[in-house]
Motif scaffolding. Structure first.
Motif, short mmCIF file in Angstrom:
data_model
loop_
_atom_site.label_atom_id
_atom_site.label_comp_id
_atom_site.label_asym_id
_atom_site.label_seq_id
_atom_site.Cartn_x
_atom_site.Cartn_y
_atom_site.Cartn_z
N GLU A 29 0.79 -1.24 0.00
CA GLU A 29 0.00 0.00 0.00
C GLU A 29 0.82 1.29 0.00
OE1 GLU A 29 -0.72 -1.67 4.30
OE2 GLU A 29 -0.24 -2.44 2.31
N LEU A 30 2.04 1.24 0.56
CA LEU A 30 2.85 2.47 0.63
C LEU A 30 3.92 2.46 -0.47
CD1 LEU A 30 3.27 2.60 4.54
CD2 LEU A 30 1.71 3.94 3.15
N ASN A 33 6.55 7.04 -4.88
CA ASN A 33 7.93 7.43 -5.18
C ASN A 33 8.29 8.60 -4.26
OD1 ASN A 33 10.25 8.71 -6.28
ND2 ASN A 33 9.82 7.79 -8.28
N PRO A 34 9.33 8.46 -3.46
CA PRO A 34 9.64 9.50 -2.48
C PRO A 34 9.91 10.88 -3.10
CG PRO A 34 11.23 7.68 -2.34
CD PRO A 34 10.24 7.31 -3.38
N SER A 35 10.17 10.92 -4.40
CA SER A 35 10.42 12.22 -5.04
C SER A 35 9.12 12.91 -5.47
CB SER A 35 11.31 12.05 -6.28
OG SER A 35 12.54 11.50 -5.90
N SER A 36 8.00 12.20 -5.36
CA SER A 36 6.72 12.79 -5.77
C SER A 36 6.16 13.67 -4.65
CB SER A 36 5.70 11.70 -6.10
OG SER A 36 6.24 10.81 -7.03
N ILE A 37 5.45 14.75 -5.05
CA ILE A 37 5.04 15.71 -4.02
C ILE A 37 3.69 15.38 -3.39
CG2 ILE A 37 6.42 17.64 -4.89
CD1 ILE A 37 3.65 18.66 -6.07
N GLY A 41 3.86 10.01 -2.26
CA GLY A 41 5.29 10.30 -2.26
C GLY A 41 5.75 10.76 -0.89
N ARG A 42 4.94 11.61 -0.28
CA ARG A 42 5.35 12.16 1.03
C ARG A 42 5.47 11.05 2.09
NH1 ARG A 42 1.50 16.22 -0.13
NH2 ARG A 42 0.17 15.46 1.55
N GLU A 43 4.58 10.06 2.01
CA GLU A 43 4.66 8.93 2.95
C GLU A 43 6.00 8.20 2.80
OE1 GLU A 43 -0.08 7.76 2.62
OE2 GLU A 43 1.44 6.58 1.57
N ALA A 44 6.35 7.97 1.56
CA ALA A 44 7.60 7.25 1.29
C ALA A 44 8.80 8.08 1.74
CB ALA A 44 7.70 6.91 -0.19
#
Ligand SMILES: *Cc1c(COP(=O)(O)O)cnc(C)c1O
Length: 392
Positions: A29-30, A33-37, A41-44
């Motif tokens: 579920e999580l 992509n950590p680079s997404s705003i 993304g923010r969760e990652a």
């Protein structure tokens, strides 16, 4: 099921359940992509930051000084090539030792083919460098000292703090490969005076293919992987979020019970050493008597060939490792064993057994019992052993 006993914790470790549990949601579920705003993304990104904080805290660094990599080898490559190329105008000389991991040695050899000069320091019979030799090796072209913390074969611990002092006095960057140190000795980067230090997750009960490097604030080095702006523009590529989460948890577990872990390993290691010495003759213990990895047993059996020993141990379900590099297609004994001055014959009979958190006293009893029988049997086939025994 056949009994199986794993005594190769310095090669890799199983993932702990607590580690796997924290990783699981990041496969499903999580998955952002950590680079997404947006929120996915923010969760990652939050998970990455959390892991970074945990690692920083474990070694006395700040979060901004921790960068994730695809493992220990990549981090070694990055530290050495990164410093070498960023400081080329200052000098082209690097100092290391003859007993480094191949992820350091082969990088140094590669740099030698590309205009750099490398000094490979000798070690004594226990595997420790001579600080005076280190001082004497420094020239005005020296830009980096790279010396491992804990040796992966014989377990010897180098005097890192003293080396850090020498490096600092002379204004030279100091990198240490701490893959075997994390979770086995206490680490404080500030106290040790290192500029770069790297780690690997799978050696401390975390997942494979992820590692980290501490880069002290202000240290300039070139990137190794070019591309996107991840890791504050210093290491490109979408982060392996689930693995990094697991690594963070593994580091936290490793340092929160460091003393208990060391005590457990020491107890089993000493029992194993005692059992071997009391039951088997013509055996030599390698590495330093006290300055060593808490779970490392490294021995050489005379009149025995390490590969046959490993195969026989495997037949009774025991997994260990050999210092001779026959498995990697070379007949040369390990460079570490050569560096501590062993002869080829002795080095060929080497065996590394490394205990870990899941090893039990019964495991050790089983190993001692079987090792004795196997060594006896293999020696029956050795004409030299028969001659030596007959001459007694
Ligand atoms: C295992 C190991 C490495 C390599 O780490 P990987 O994550 O397997 O690439 C580097 N240095 C030492 C001392 C090691 O034991």
């Amino acid at each position: 099921m056949k009994k199986r006993i794993y005594l190769d914790y310095s090669a890799t470790t199983p993932i702990k359940k607590e580690v796997l549990d924290e990783m699981m949601p990041y496969f499903s579920e999580l998955y952002g992509n950590p680079s997404s705003i947006y929120s996915f993304g923010r969760e990652a990104k939050k998970a990455l930051d959390f892991a970074r904080d945990r690692i920083a805290k474990a070694i006395g660094a700040t979060s901004k000084e921790i960068f994730f990599t695809g493992g220990g080898s990549e981090a070694d490559n990055w530290a050495i090539k990164g410093i070498a190329y960023a400081n080329r105008q200052k000098g082209n000389h690097i100092i290391t030792t003859k007993t480094e991991h191949h992820a350091v040695l082969h990088v140094c050899q590669y740099l030698e083919k590309n205009g750099f000069e490398v000094t490979y320091l000798d070690v004594d019979e226990y595997g420790i460098i001579d600080l005076n030799q280190l001082r004497e090796a420094i020239t005005d072209k020296t830009i980096l000292i790279t010396i491992m913390f804990v040796n992966n074969e014989i377990g010897t611990i180098q005097p890192i703090k003293e080396i850090g002092k020498v490096a600092k006095e002379r204004g030279i960057y100091f990198h240490t490969d701490a893959v075997q140190a994390l979770g086995n000795v206490s680490i404080d980067v500030k106290e040790l005076g290192v500029d770069l230090m790297n780690f690997s997750s799978h050696k401390i009960y975390g997942p494979k293919g992820v590692g980290a490097i501490y880069i002290k604030k202000g240290v300039k080095l070139h990137p190794l992987i070019h591309g996107g702006a991840q890791e504050r523009k210093r290491r490109a590529g979408t982060e392996n979020v689930s693995a990094i989460v697991g690594f963070g948890k593994a580091v936290e577990l490793a340092v929160e019970n460091l003393d208990g872990h060391i005590a457990h390993l020491n107890k089993l290691r000493d029992k194993l050493i005692k059992g071997i010495q009391e039951n088997i003759d013509y055996v030599k213990l390698n590495g330093h008597p006290t300055e060593r990895h808490p779970g490392n047993v490294h021995v050489c059996f005379e009149f025995i060939e390490g590969e046959s020993l490993l195969l026989s141990l495997d037949m009774v379900g025991i997994a260990g490792s050999s210092g001779s590099a026959c498995t990697s297609g070379s007949l040369d004994p390990s460079h570490v064993l050569m560096a501590i001055g062993l002869t080829h014959e002795i080095a060929h009979g080497s065996l590394r057994l490394t205990v870990g958190d899941f090893t039990t006293e019964e495991d050790i009893d089983y190993v001692i019992e079987n090792l004795k029988v196997i060594v006896d049997r293999l020696r029956q086939m050795s004409p030299l052993y028969e001659r030596v025994k007959g001459g007694q």
